[in-house]
Scaffold this motif. Structure first.
Motif, mmCIF file in Angstrom:
data_model
loop_
_atom_site.group_PDB
_atom_site.id
_atom_site.type_symbol
_atom_site.label_atom_id
_atom_site.label_comp_id
_atom_site.label_asym_id
_atom_site.label_seq_id
_atom_site.Cartn_x
_atom_site.Cartn_y
_atom_site.Cartn_z
ATOM 1 N N VAL A 20 7.031 23.282 42.433
ATOM 2 C CA VAL A 20 6.064 23.537 43.511
ATOM 3 C C VAL A 20 5.019 22.424 43.517
ATOM 4 N N TYR A 21 4.987 21.670 44.611
ATOM 5 C CA TYR A 21 4.027 20.568 44.721
ATOM 6 C C TYR A 21 2.664 21.083 45.144
ATOM 7 N N GLU A 22 1.628 20.340 44.736
ATOM 8 C CA GLU A 22 0.258 20.682 45.114
ATOM 9 C C GLU A 22 0.052 20.406 46.602
ATOM 10 N N ALA A 46 8.005 17.608 61.812
ATOM 11 C CA ALA A 46 8.939 17.326 60.718
ATOM 12 C C ALA A 46 8.190 17.066 59.410
ATOM 13 N N ILE A 47 7.080 16.340 59.482
ATOM 14 C CA ILE A 47 6.263 16.047 58.291
ATOM 15 C C ILE A 47 5.703 17.352 57.717
ATOM 16 N N LYS A 51 6.606 19.006 54.025
ATOM 17 C CA LYS A 51 5.565 19.300 53.033
ATOM 18 C C LYS A 51 5.571 20.779 52.647
ATOM 19 N N LYS A 52 5.803 21.625 53.654
ATOM 20 C CA LYS A 52 5.838 23.074 53.416
ATOM 21 C C LYS A 52 6.985 23.410 52.444
ATOM 22 N N ASP A 53 8.140 22.744 52.663
ATOM 23 C CA ASP A 53 9.281 22.919 51.751
ATOM 24 C C ASP A 53 8.899 22.518 50.329
ATOM 25 N N SER A 56 6.655 24.907 48.459
ATOM 26 C CA SER A 56 7.175 26.266 48.226
ATOM 27 C C SER A 56 8.046 26.276 46.959
ATOM 28 N N THR A 57 8.526 27.460 46.581
ATOM 29 C CA THR A 57 9.338 27.562 45.365
ATOM 30 C C THR A 57 10.796 27.187 45.620
ATOM 31 N N LYS A 58 11.201 27.116 46.905
ATOM 32 C CA LYS A 58 12.625 26.826 47.166
ATOM 33 C C LYS A 58 12.919 25.340 46.974
#
Length: 324
Positions: A20-22, A46-47, A51-53, A56-58
């Motif tokens: 999970v990125y900050e 798209a950006i 970033k949302k991806d 997130s944990t996925k």
């Protein structure tokens, strides 16, 4: 069998949790503000989705689909910068040496004001340089590595790979795709394509992968005009002369390798002031690369070529294409 393997791979990816990125750092915002162009609406969406991806944990598996010049690379650059901010390494896999060099130049140019270590791994580098790069990757002192299928070699080991970016995945052979599949396990993946193969597109549509489509051309981009007409030397001479006079370059697609040299010589005699070169897949690789590189650098005006030029090379001045 391939379909079964792929579904298994994606099932494993979806059952696992990814890194999970900050949220965006101050540097990220500063870096993005330095983008010299106006983002299109599709690009921004798209950006945001990418970033949302990442936050997130996925485990991300997103396909960015858009025409040449619609801004796919910038999305990859921002995702790579975000990964590096969190101490992860990034691998950018491209199908050709020339394309690898071009992406490397882009990344270096965009990140020159930030402490990001970018390296290149392809045939343009000597064995000693490659060895040094491989060692640095293992130690973790290289943040972003850009390269051809050389990145898939057994000796290339990452200290902490967090993001894999693949440009035009369909251009890689079956053996390379198997290695890519192994590299993908547990790693965030961003795939860029101007021409996604039907299977890739279908997988996106059925939800195994996420997809972002860039439909909006950049501002000030003039729509492409296409004319279908009978071949005539006067027509070709006029088109080439007009393009060169306004400081542009010309592609002539001629797919008969046997007499491509004679055809290029004929074009040269029709427009004596132009610098004409020819390129095709049966040439020695270093000669082919040098020829295309000279065209990219603007040293030649007209490139008579077989369909090998369809590798997404971004040549801003090449505004006219004649398909014979």
């Amino acid at each position: 069998q391939i379909a079964k393997d792929l579904v298994e791979l994606y099932a494993v990816r979806q059952s696992k949790e990814g890194f999970v990125y900050e949220k965006d750092t101050v540097w990220q915002k500063e870096f993005e503000e330095m983008f010299p162009f106006e983002e299109t609406e599709d690009q921004e969406l798209a950006i945001e989705a990418t970033k949302k991806d990442m936050e997130s944990t996925k485990i991300m598996d997103r396909l960015i689909c858009g025409d040449v010049g619609y801004g796919k690379t910038e999305i990859a650059i921002r995702a790579a910068f975000k990964a590096v901010q969190d101490g992860k390494q990034v691998a950018f896999l491209v199908p050709t040496t020339i394309l690898a060099q071009q992406h490397y130049n882009n990344f270096v140019q965009r990140m020159k004001d930030f402490p990001v270590n970018i390296d290149l791994l392809c045939r343009f580098r000597s064995s000693a340089e490659q060895k040094k790069t491989v060692e640095a990757l293992k130690k973790g002192s290289v943040d972003i590595i850009i390269g051809t299928h050389r990145l898939l070699s057994k000796d290339v080991v990452y200290k902490d790979l967090g993001l894999l970016i693949i440009d035009e995945e369909q251009r890689f052979g079956v053996a390379d795709k198997e290695k890519i599949k192994d590299l993908k396990r547990g790693v965030n993946v961003l795939t860029l394509s101007a021409t996604p193969i039907p299977r890739t597109l279908h997988m996106s549509l059925v939800g195994i992968r996420d997809i972002s489509v860039l439909d909006t051309p950049p501002t000030q981009r003039v729509p492409v005009q296409t004319y279908v007409m009978e071949y005539g030397e006067t027509l070709v001479t006029d088109a080439v002369t007009r393009e060169i006079n306004r400081g542009g370059q010309v592609f002539i697609v001629y797919n008969r390798v046997a007499d491509i040299d004679r055809f290029a010589a004929r074009i040269q005699s029709l427009v004596p002031s132009a610098k004409v070169a020819f390129a095709h897949g049966q040439m020695r690789e270093e000669v082919l690369e040098r020829t295309v590189e000279n065209f990219v650098e603007g040293k030649t005006d007209v490139l008579v070529s077989s369909t090998i030029i369809e590798n997404g090379i971004d040549i801003a001045r090449a505004n006219t294409m004649i398909v014979v």
